[in-house]
Design a protein around this motif. Structure first.
Motif, PDB file in Angstrom:
ATOM      1  N   LYS A  88      12.554   5.211 -26.612  1.00 53.29           N
ATOM      2  CA  LYS A  88      14.011   5.305 -26.850  1.00 53.29           C
ATOM      3  C   LYS A  88      14.810   4.675 -25.721  1.00 53.29           C
ATOM      4  CE  LYS A  88      14.666   9.276 -29.888  1.00 53.29           C
ATOM      5  NZ  LYS A  88      13.787  10.430 -29.590  1.00 53.29           N
ATOM      6  N   THR A  89      14.492   5.061 -24.480  1.00 53.36           N
ATOM      7  CA  THR A  89      15.331   4.650 -23.346  1.00 53.36           C
ATOM      8  C   THR A  89      14.821   3.376 -22.674  1.00 53.36           C
ATOM      9  OG1 THR A  89      14.005   5.912 -21.775  1.00 53.36           O
ATOM     10  CG2 THR A  89      15.824   7.089 -22.846  1.00 53.36           C
ATOM     11  N   GLY A  90      13.558   3.023 -22.911  1.00 53.46           N
ATOM     12  CA  GLY A  90      12.975   1.868 -22.224  1.00 53.46           C
ATOM     13  C   GLY A  90      12.529   2.181 -20.804  1.00 53.46           C
ATOM     14  N   ASP A  91      12.686   3.444 -20.373  1.00 56.36           N
ATOM     15  CA  ASP A  91      12.279   3.817 -19.011  1.00 56.36           C
ATOM     16  C   ASP A  91      10.808   3.499 -18.779  1.00 56.36           C
ATOM     17  OD1 ASP A  91      14.748   4.751 -18.397  1.00 56.36           O
ATOM     18  OD2 ASP A  91      14.221   6.891 -18.484  1.00 56.36           O
ATOM     19  N   LYS A  92      10.526   2.978 -17.593  1.00 57.66           N
ATOM     20  CA  LYS A  92       9.143   2.645 -17.249  1.00 57.66           C
ATOM     21  C   LYS A  92       8.430   3.904 -16.770  1.00 57.66           C
ATOM     22  CE  LYS A  92      10.517  -2.002 -15.703  1.00 57.66           C
ATOM     23  NZ  LYS A  92      10.665  -2.501 -17.051  1.00 57.66           N
ATOM     24  N   LEU A  93       7.291   4.206 -17.415  1.00 60.22           N
ATOM     25  CA  LEU A  93       6.528   5.415 -17.082  1.00 60.22           C
ATOM     26  C   LEU A  93       5.150   5.003 -16.571  1.00 60.22           C
ATOM     27  CD1 LEU A  93       7.550   7.501 -20.249  1.00 60.22           C
ATOM     28  CD2 LEU A  93       8.489   7.687 -17.929  1.00 60.22           C
ATOM     29  N   ASP A  94       5.134   4.068 -15.639  1.00 57.16           N
ATOM     30  CA  ASP A  94       3.855   3.505 -15.176  1.00 57.16           C
ATOM     31  C   ASP A  94       3.992   2.963 -13.757  1.00 57.16           C
ATOM     32  OD1 ASP A  94       4.819   0.732 -15.192  1.00 57.16           O
ATOM     33  OD2 ASP A  94       4.990   1.056 -17.349  1.00 57.16           O
ATOM     34  N   LYS A 127       0.841  -1.203   0.000  1.00 56.13           N
ATOM     35  CA  LYS A 127       0.000   0.000   0.000  1.00 56.13           C
ATOM     36  C   LYS A 127       0.868   1.241   0.000  1.00 56.13           C
ATOM     37  CE  LYS A 127      -4.086  -1.626   2.557  1.00 56.13           C
ATOM     38  NZ  LYS A 127      -3.740  -3.011   2.884  1.00 56.13           N
ATOM     39  N   GLY A 128       0.374   2.306  -0.628  1.00 53.70           N
ATOM     40  CA  GLY A 128       1.089   3.569  -0.597  1.00 53.70           C
ATOM     41  C   GLY A 128       0.250   4.659  -1.202  1.00 53.70           C
ATOM     42  N   THR A 129       0.857   5.830  -1.361  1.00 51.19           N
ATOM     43  CA  THR A 129       0.173   6.889  -2.099  1.00 51.19           C
ATOM     44  C   THR A 129       1.149   7.428  -3.135  1.00 51.19           C
ATOM     45  OG1 THR A 129       0.830   8.408  -0.355  1.00 51.19           O
ATOM     46  CG2 THR A 129      -1.475   7.767  -0.369  1.00 51.19           C
ATOM     47  N   ILE A 130       0.568   7.882  -4.222  1.00 48.38           N
ATOM     48  CA  ILE A 130       1.342   8.504  -5.293  1.00 48.38           C
ATOM     49  C   ILE A 130       0.737   9.893  -5.455  1.00 48.38           C
ATOM     50  CG2 ILE A 130       2.009   8.366  -7.722  1.00 48.38           C
ATOM     51  CD1 ILE A 130       1.603   5.278  -7.529  1.00 48.38           C
ATOM     52  N   ALA A 131       1.471  10.919  -4.973  1.00 50.26           N
ATOM     53  CA  ALA A 131       0.911  12.282  -4.964  1.00 50.26           C
ATOM     54  C   ALA A 131       0.548  12.707  -6.380  1.00 50.26           C
ATOM     55  CB  ALA A 131       1.930  13.246  -4.352  1.00 50.26           C
ATOM     56  N   GLU A 181       6.246   9.496  -8.806  1.00 49.74           N
ATOM     57  CA  GLU A 181       5.470  10.703  -9.142  1.00 49.74           C
ATOM     58  C   GLU A 181       5.969  11.322 -10.445  1.00 49.74           C
ATOM     59  OE1 GLU A 181       6.270  10.217  -5.839  1.00 49.74           O
ATOM     60  OE2 GLU A 181       4.322  10.379  -4.838  1.00 49.74           O
ATOM     61  N   GLU A 182       7.298  11.357 -10.589  1.00 50.94           N
ATOM     62  CA  GLU A 182       7.899  11.964 -11.798  1.00 50.94           C
ATOM     63  C   GLU A 182       7.467  11.204 -13.049  1.00 50.94           C
ATOM     64  OE1 GLU A 182       9.413  11.186  -8.997  1.00 50.94           O
ATOM     65  OE2 GLU A 182      10.405  13.005  -8.261  1.00 50.94           O
ATOM     66  N   ALA A 183       7.385   9.880 -12.950  1.00 50.87           N
ATOM     67  CA  ALA A 183       6.988   9.074 -14.108  1.00 50.87           C
ATOM     68  C   ALA A 183       5.531   9.370 -14.491  1.00 50.87           C
ATOM     69  CB  ALA A 183       7.162   7.589 -13.805  1.00 50.87           C
ATOM     70  N   TYR A 184       4.656   9.477 -13.480  1.00 51.40           N
ATOM     71  CA  TYR A 184       3.247   9.795 -13.765  1.00 51.40           C
ATOM     72  C   TYR A 184       3.151  11.181 -14.418  1.00 51.40           C
ATOM     73  CZ  TYR A 184       1.016   5.728 -11.586  1.00 51.40           C
ATOM     74  OH  TYR A 184       0.581   4.455 -11.323  1.00 51.40           O
ATOM     75  N   GLN A 185       3.949  12.148 -13.898  1.00 52.43           N
ATOM     76  CA  GLN A 185       3.908  13.497 -14.486  1.00 52.43           C
ATOM     77  C   GLN A 185       4.437  13.486 -15.911  1.00 52.43           C
ATOM     78  OE1 GLN A 185       6.145  15.715 -11.594  1.00 52.43           O
ATOM     79  NE2 GLN A 185       4.559  15.402 -10.033  1.00 52.43           N
ATOM     80  N   GLU A 186       5.500  12.721 -16.144  1.00 52.93           N
ATOM     81  CA  GLU A 186       6.106  12.662 -17.482  1.00 52.93           C
ATOM     82  C   GLU A 186       5.134  12.061 -18.502  1.00 52.93           C
ATOM     83  OE1 GLU A 186       8.772  13.803 -18.882  1.00 52.93           O
ATOM     84  OE2 GLU A 186       8.699  12.637 -20.746  1.00 52.93           O
ATOM     85  N   ILE A 187       4.483  10.964 -18.129  1.00 52.21           N
ATOM     86  CA  ILE A 187       3.594  10.321 -19.108  1.00 52.21           C
ATOM     87  C   ILE A 187       2.374  11.224 -19.371  1.00 52.21           C
ATOM     88  CG2 ILE A 187       2.272   8.864 -17.469  1.00 52.21           C
ATOM     89  CD1 ILE A 187       3.534   7.612 -20.822  1.00 52.21           C
TER      90      ILE A 187
END
Ligand code: TMP
Ligand code: ASP
Length: 238
Positions: free
Chosen positions: A205-211, A40-44, A223-229
């Motif tokens: 390009k980078t394969g970075d996970k954005l999820d 469990k957690g939160t993602i601001a 949080e950064e990944a959610y903002q980026e996507i």
């Protein structure tokens, strides 16, 4: 339209009645869970992002001939949707091996599949959402053959349209889960949400996970990944 009684609180959303018996209000939370609620957690900011992303993608899919429950976004976190009876199936489409598929079949994560796959899980938290096949779906009276056929057609159409859209954003749609519901007249529509919680989205390009895998696997930068996507989507959605 005003929020009435809270009808249901799930892991990531609350659902409210409205004065119209055919409409509901969905309210997206920042709460995140994984592994059937074990983690469990939160993602601001997640609730706002998932609400806006799901709505934008459902509007796009409506234009492409996939009927959805979406009616109107009323604020950053809340949306009016058509009331449906959820078909208790998680419908999972995959383009690239990852997650449970990679594990079950011993395939290296990231291996492209020869063709997209579909699988169904029985939505039942007590049982841990077990995989089921079409025969099981019919035997358990979860949906008719006709409904299964409609669901498969829509799910693959969702895949084709979302794959194309995310590609324009420099993002690879690896896999996703969708749910369908029945309107009061029995019409099957796409329901629930389409968001980084329910899709695997990798930077092409980078394969970075954005999820949500960043949360599930403790990769950091959630949080950064959610903002980026979300910012990629906002730059490319019509
Ligand atoms: P999986 O590889 O863990 O089976 O996940 C496949 C896809 O389904 C992935 O995009 C994440 C999504 N998913 C959900 O939306 N909810 C769930 O409860 C699970 C297990 C996966
Ligand atoms: N939302 C799911 C849960 O908490 C799992 C997941 O998305 O990984 O069980």
């Amino acid at each position: 339209m005003n929020k009435g009684e809270m009808l249901y609180e799930g892991k990531a959303k609350k659902v409210y009645a409205t004065e119209d018996p055919d409409l509901l209000i969905v309210s997206y939370k920042d709460d995140a869970t994984a592994f059937n609620g074990l983690k469990k957690g939160t993602i601001a900011g997640k609730g706002v992002i998932n609400n806006k992303m799901s709505n934008a993608l459902m509007r796009l899919l409506e234009k492409k001939g996939v009927p959805t429950h979406y009616v109107e976004e009323i604020n950053d976190r809340e949306t009016i949707v058509k009331k449906v009876q959820i078909v208790p199936l998680e419908v999972i489409i995959r383009n690239i091996a990852a997650g449970s598929f990679a594990k079950h079949y011993g395939v290296t994560e990231g291996t492209p599949l020869k063709a997209p796959t579909i699988e169904f899980s029985y939505k039942n938290d007590d049982l841990g959402d077990p995989l089921i096949n079409e025969y099981h779906v019919i035997a358990l009276d979860l949906a008719t053959q006709e409904e299964i056929d409609t669901i498969k057609t829509y799910a693959f159409r969702v895949n084709e349209e979302l794959r194309k859209f995310w590609l324009t954003c420099g993002v690879t749609l690896v896999d996703f889960k969708v749910e369908f519901g029945r309107l009061s007249d029995g019409t099957i529509v796409l329901a629930d949400e389409i968001s980084p919680d329910t899709c695997r989205l990798w930077d092409s390009k980078t394969g970075d996970k954005l999820d949500k895998d960043r949360f599930r696997r403790d990769l950091g930068g959630v949080e950064e990944a959610y903002q980026e996507i979300m910012s990629r989507l906002e730059q490319h959605i019509g």
